[in-house]
Design a protein around this motif. Sequence first.
Motif, PDB file in Angstrom:
ATOM      1  N   PRO A  81       0.840  -1.202   0.000  1.00 38.31           N
ATOM      2  CA  PRO A  81       0.000   0.000   0.000  1.00 38.31           C
ATOM      3  C   PRO A  81       0.872   1.249   0.000  1.00 38.31           C
ATOM      4  CG  PRO A  81      -0.005  -1.065   2.157  1.00 38.31           C
ATOM      5  CD  PRO A  81       0.805  -1.940   1.261  1.00 38.31           C
ATOM      6  N   ARG A  82       0.375   2.374  -0.591  1.00 36.55           N
ATOM      7  CA  ARG A  82       1.160   3.591  -0.705  1.00 36.55           C
ATOM      8  C   ARG A  82       1.366   4.261   0.646  1.00 36.55           C
ATOM      9  NH1 ARG A  82       1.138   8.795  -1.189  1.00 36.55           N
ATOM     10  NH2 ARG A  82       2.883   9.570  -2.423  1.00 36.55           N
ATOM     11  N   LYS A  83       2.549   4.705   0.960  1.00 38.19           N
ATOM     12  CA  LYS A  83       2.788   5.459   2.185  1.00 38.19           C
ATOM     13  C   LYS A  83       3.819   6.559   1.897  1.00 38.19           C
ATOM     14  CE  LYS A  83       6.045   2.028   3.981  1.00 38.19           C
ATOM     15  NZ  LYS A  83       5.965   0.673   3.620  1.00 38.19           N
ATOM     16  N   ILE A  84       3.830   7.598   2.773  1.00 36.00           N
ATOM     17  CA  ILE A  84       4.777   8.685   2.518  1.00 36.00           C
ATOM     18  C   ILE A  84       6.176   8.234   2.910  1.00 36.00           C
ATOM     19  CG2 ILE A  84       5.429  11.050   3.169  1.00 36.00           C
ATOM     20  CD1 ILE A  84       2.381  11.502   3.579  1.00 36.00           C
ATOM     21  N   PRO A 129       9.958   9.688   2.811  1.00 33.36           N
ATOM     22  CA  PRO A 129      10.643  10.945   2.522  1.00 33.36           C
ATOM     23  C   PRO A 129      11.833  10.823   1.585  1.00 33.36           C
ATOM     24  CG  PRO A 129      10.982  10.279   4.810  1.00 33.36           C
ATOM     25  CD  PRO A 129      10.014   9.296   4.214  1.00 33.36           C
ATOM     26  N   LYS A 130      12.516   9.681   1.593  1.00 33.12           N
ATOM     27  CA  LYS A 130      13.739   9.572   0.769  1.00 33.12           C
ATOM     28  C   LYS A 130      13.544   8.563  -0.354  1.00 33.12           C
ATOM     29  CE  LYS A 130      17.321  10.859   3.981  1.00 33.12           C
ATOM     30  NZ  LYS A 130      18.192  11.781   3.484  1.00 33.12           N
ATOM     31  N   LYS A 131      14.352   8.737  -1.395  1.00 35.96           N
ATOM     32  CA  LYS A 131      14.354   7.733  -2.464  1.00 35.96           C
ATOM     33  C   LYS A 131      14.795   6.389  -1.886  1.00 35.96           C
ATOM     34  CE  LYS A 131      15.917  10.815  -6.126  1.00 35.96           C
ATOM     35  NZ  LYS A 131      17.022  11.277  -6.926  1.00 35.96           N
ATOM     36  N   TYR A 132      14.297   5.311  -2.439  1.00 40.53           N
ATOM     37  CA  TYR A 132      14.815   3.994  -2.031  1.00 40.53           C
ATOM     38  C   TYR A 132      16.258   3.891  -2.522  1.00 40.53           C
ATOM     39  CZ  TYR A 132      10.364   2.577  -0.290  1.00 40.53           C
ATOM     40  OH  TYR A 132       9.235   2.500   0.475  1.00 40.53           O
ATOM     41  N   PRO A 133      17.133   3.322  -1.685  1.00 39.41           N
ATOM     42  CA  PRO A 133      18.556   3.351  -2.043  1.00 39.41           C
ATOM     43  C   PRO A 133      18.852   2.573  -3.323  1.00 39.41           C
ATOM     44  CG  PRO A 133      18.208   2.363   0.132  1.00 39.41           C
ATOM     45  CD  PRO A 133      16.862   2.664  -0.429  1.00 39.41           C
ATOM     46  N   MET A 134      19.905   3.014  -3.958  1.00 41.41           N
ATOM     47  CA  MET A 134      20.419   2.332  -5.162  1.00 41.41           C
ATOM     48  C   MET A 134      21.728   1.672  -4.730  1.00 41.41           C
ATOM     49  SD  MET A 134      20.172   2.440  -8.685  1.00 41.41           S
ATOM     50  CE  MET A 134      20.453   3.720  -9.867  1.00 41.41           C
ATOM     51  N   PRO A 135      21.772   0.338  -4.624  1.00 43.69           N
ATOM     52  CA  PRO A 135      23.028  -0.284  -4.179  1.00 43.69           C
ATOM     53  C   PRO A 135      24.197   0.063  -5.106  1.00 43.69           C
ATOM     54  CG  PRO A 135      21.291  -1.924  -4.545  1.00 43.69           C
ATOM     55  CD  PRO A 135      20.746  -0.609  -5.004  1.00 43.69           C
ATOM     56  N   CYS A 168       5.142   8.305  -5.949  1.00 39.50           N
ATOM     57  CA  CYS A 168       4.621   9.318  -6.891  1.00 39.50           C
ATOM     58  C   CYS A 168       3.150   9.607  -6.589  1.00 39.50           C
ATOM     59  CB  CYS A 168       4.796   8.785  -8.311  1.00 39.50           C
ATOM     60  SG  CYS A 168       3.898   9.717  -9.555  1.00 39.50           S
ATOM     61  N   LEU A 169       2.789  10.892  -6.638  1.00 34.32           N
ATOM     62  CA  LEU A 169       1.427  11.333  -6.294  1.00 34.32           C
ATOM     63  C   LEU A 169       0.495  11.334  -7.500  1.00 34.32           C
ATOM     64  CD1 LEU A 169       2.513  14.490  -4.245  1.00 34.32           C
ATOM     65  CD2 LEU A 169       1.983  12.218  -3.350  1.00 34.32           C
ATOM     66  N   GLN A 170       1.005  11.017  -8.676  1.00 33.86           N
ATOM     67  CA  GLN A 170       0.182  11.039  -9.911  1.00 33.86           C
ATOM     68  C   GLN A 170      -0.474  12.410 -10.097  1.00 33.86           C
ATOM     69  OE1 GLN A 170      -0.361   8.563 -12.477  1.00 33.86           O
ATOM     70  NE2 GLN A 170       1.575   8.014 -11.520  1.00 33.86           N
ATOM     71  N   CYS A 171       0.329  13.447 -10.033  1.00 34.83           N
ATOM     72  CA  CYS A 171      -0.191  14.825 -10.121  1.00 34.83           C
ATOM     73  C   CYS A 171      -0.826  15.077 -11.488  1.00 34.83           C
ATOM     74  CB  CYS A 171       0.943  15.829  -9.978  1.00 34.83           C
ATOM     75  SG  CYS A 171       2.059  15.445  -8.657  1.00 34.83           S
ATOM     76  N   LYS A 172      -1.816  15.959 -11.479  1.00 37.20           N
ATOM     77  CA  LYS A 172      -2.437  16.388 -12.740  1.00 37.20           C
ATOM     78  C   LYS A 172      -1.886  17.781 -13.063  1.00 37.20           C
ATOM     79  CE  LYS A 172      -5.394  12.911 -13.059  1.00 37.20           C
ATOM     80  NZ  LYS A 172      -4.386  11.933 -12.602  1.00 37.20           N
ATOM     81  N   ARG A 173      -1.811  18.069 -14.385  1.00 39.18           N
ATOM     82  CA  ARG A 173      -1.348  19.400 -14.798  1.00 39.18           C
ATOM     83  C   ARG A 173      -2.364  20.450 -14.404  1.00 39.18           C
ATOM     84  NH1 ARG A 173       1.506  17.781 -19.950  1.00 39.18           N
ATOM     85  NH2 ARG A 173       3.575  18.648 -19.692  1.00 39.18           N
ATOM     86  N   GLY A 174      -1.924  21.621 -13.988  1.00 42.40           N
ATOM     87  CA  GLY A 174      -2.840  22.709 -13.671  1.00 42.40           C
ATOM     88  C   GLY A 174      -2.190  24.021 -14.044  1.00 42.40           C
ATOM     89  N   VAL A 204       6.823  16.043  -5.076  1.00 43.25           N
ATOM     90  CA  VAL A 204       7.291  15.388  -3.840  1.00 43.25           C
ATOM     91  C   VAL A 204       8.596  16.037  -3.375  1.00 43.25           C
ATOM     92  CG1 VAL A 204       8.141  13.191  -2.877  1.00 43.25           C
ATOM     93  CG2 VAL A 204       6.184  13.193  -4.420  1.00 43.25           C
ATOM     94  N   GLY A 205       9.381  16.482  -4.337  1.00 41.73           N
ATOM     95  CA  GLY A 205      10.684  17.066  -4.040  1.00 41.73           C
ATOM     96  C   GLY A 205      10.612  18.401  -3.315  1.00 41.73           C
ATOM     97  N   LYS A 206       9.424  18.993  -3.222  1.00 39.52           N
ATOM     98  CA  LYS A 206       9.329  20.287  -2.532  1.00 39.52           C
ATOM     99  C   LYS A 206       9.599  20.114  -1.035  1.00 39.52           C
ATOM    100  CE  LYS A 206       6.830  23.159  -5.627  1.00 39.52           C
ATOM    101  NZ  LYS A 206       6.531  22.421  -6.801  1.00 39.52           N
ATOM    102  N   LYS A 207       9.121  18.993  -0.446  1.00 35.99           N
ATOM    103  CA  LYS A 207       9.354  18.770   0.997  1.00 35.99           C
ATOM    104  C   LYS A 207      10.315  17.623   1.266  1.00 35.99           C
ATOM    105  CE  LYS A 207       5.187  20.591   3.077  1.00 35.99           C
ATOM    106  NZ  LYS A 207       3.801  20.205   3.223  1.00 35.99           N
ATOM    107  N   ASN A 208      10.306  16.646   0.360  1.00 31.30           N
ATOM    108  CA  ASN A 208      11.131  15.452   0.566  1.00 31.30           C
ATOM    109  C   ASN A 208      12.045  15.260  -0.642  1.00 31.30           C
ATOM    110  OD1 ASN A 208       9.896  14.536   3.069  1.00 31.30           O
ATOM    111  ND2 ASN A 208       8.057  14.292   1.832  1.00 31.30           N
ATOM    112  N   GLU A 209      12.659  14.092  -0.707  1.00 26.21           N
ATOM    113  CA  GLU A 209      13.451  13.811  -1.924  1.00 26.21           C
ATOM    114  C   GLU A 209      12.486  13.530  -3.065  1.00 26.21           C
ATOM    115  OE1 GLU A 209      17.628  11.920  -0.321  1.00 26.21           O
ATOM    116  OE2 GLU A 209      16.439  10.754  -1.727  1.00 26.21           O
ATOM    117  N   PRO A 210      12.777  14.059  -4.281  1.00 28.98           N
ATOM    118  CA  PRO A 210      11.863  13.794  -5.402  1.00 28.98           C
ATOM    119  C   PRO A 210      11.769  12.302  -5.698  1.00 28.98           C
ATOM    120  CG  PRO A 210      13.957  14.689  -6.190  1.00 28.98           C
ATOM    121  CD  PRO A 210      13.988  14.781  -4.690  1.00 28.98           C
TER     122      PRO A 210
END
Length: 490
Positions: free
Chosen positions: A9-12, A14-20, A50-56, A117-123
């Motif tokens: 399920p989707r949850k907030i 804050p950081k990108k999942y690591p890239m080994p 991803c929040l699936q933002c719509k253009r505005g 998402v990058g405005k408050k957390n990592e994009p």
Amino acid sequence: MADEVKKEPRKIVPKKYPMPEQDPKERTKNFNEVPIGQDAQTAILEAQRCLQCKRGPNRKLCMDGCPVEIEIPAFIKQVQEGNFEEAIKIIRQKQNLPAVCGRVCPYENQCEGNCVVGKKNEPVGIGRLERFLADWERKEMKKGKIEVPPSTGKKVAVVGGGPAGLTVAGDLARLGHKVSVFEALQYCGGVLIYGIPEFRLPKEIVKAEVDYISRMGVDIKNDFVVGKLDTVDELLQEHDVVFVATGAGLPDWTGLVGENLNGIMSANEYLTRVNLMKAFKFPEYDTPIRVGERVVTIGGGNVAMDCARTSLRLGCKESVILYRRSDAELPARREEIHHAKDEGVRFELLAAPLEFIGDECGNVKQVKAIRMQLGEPDASGRRRPIKIPGSEFLIDAQTVLIAIGQSPNPLVPMTTPDLKTTKEGTIAVDEEGRTSKKAVWAGGDIASGAATVILAMGDGKRAAKSMHKYLLGDKSWPSPEVFEKLSCEM
Ligand SMILES: Cc1cc2nc3c(=O)[nH]c(=O)nc-3n(C[C@H](O)[C@H](O)[C@H](O)COP(=O)(O)OP(=O)(O)OC[C@H]3O[C@@H](n4cnc5c(N)ncnc54)[C@H](O)[C@@H]3O)c2cc1C
Ligand code: SF4
């Protein structure tokens, strides 16, 4: 494979999942890729950020930052569902080299720079997802012929098989035109094959992307130097249109005393020996490379980072970057600077070379440099470096690599008399990539000066649209005055 992956399920987060990544101590002993890449489960989790933002109105989204206009939320939605095949199809509609861009694009300034998402957390890790999907496609999908529409009967010549040329080739083949790529070297890929090292971009990946384009029916003619074999005018006798994408592969030099000593090389020569000619595997491969105990690389861009990191892998004891501005102004991607620092590259910042000093046999032994301070911003917007009198110092070096920039390749402009160039030597183009010569377009570094992979691809995309329009019958062309103005203004 995707079906077996557990959906969360989707949850907030804050950081990108690591890239080994390979451990810094280990990786300086090999040329293997540094980041290992995400697995399917991690990619799905990353997509779920991803929040699936719509253009505005007044709202810039991820895709507004992408020069090749990938439908980013649409492909991420498919990854959220584990539909990797659908996701990569969406990317492929716009992007011809996803495995490349997912590795080398400066996405932090582009799509990810606009991510909400990058405005408050990592994009959201858009670049990582693109890379994951391209790698998944290469491993999991069949390698048959790629369906294109029936032939339009129109013929296109592309000069130069770097990212700009390959983009035009892919886009126009997808529209049913017959495309031939004329490439000077033995492989297509441009800087991707001869410049960017294996540990950032494995050459097998570049070759697989080029193979994808030939599976669309594009005819690739390697070892074909346009201007020496056929000229652009000769190509126009056989083709309806020509796209020139010969890049900026001419090294710039410092012009300082001692620059022709043995052991001093352009970044271009050094990287070509190692990447294209595989000198790091000498004597298994014929081309040799000599690297001293101490290597000084002059410059602070991606090219300089690549030289400094390559030198460590070739076994030097110390690899030093000499750059005239401070850390904040280093033009290389942040990720590349971090990698270089983690691997032990030493940064000698706010310092510029004055002279190269040699021994009695004509080999370089020292670089005489001077400390700098930053003054007012110059025309580039960056603070101007100013010499500090009396602060000269010496650095020992048996190898010096010059990575201060590249200029446009002059051969095609020189052999195409009615092709207007700017005073920087780039080919003058309008906003569609049209040149002063009817039926000839240009794009990528040859038109913009040394820039980035994605900008070269964006140029290719714009030119391909304009070329398609022309091939369908709209033969309008800007007046000669437009190009007179462009060549003077730039
Ligand atoms: C070492 C290095 C590292 C870089 N790192 C990055 C990075 O991390 N991220 C990023 O975005 N950008 C990076 N860049 C910049 C990026 O690679 C270029 O902006 C991009 O490759 C330009 O694409 P292009 O197609 O215009 O030209 P190129 O990639 O230069 O391709 C031009 C092609 O034309 C061929 N050619 C030239 N003359 C002729 C001729 N007369 N006839 C036929 N063929 C010809 C050349 O052989 C070459 O294959 C790097 C550049 C270098 C040198
Ligand atoms: S801006 Fe960021 S969060 Fe919004 S759709 Fe694009 S990737 Fe997703």
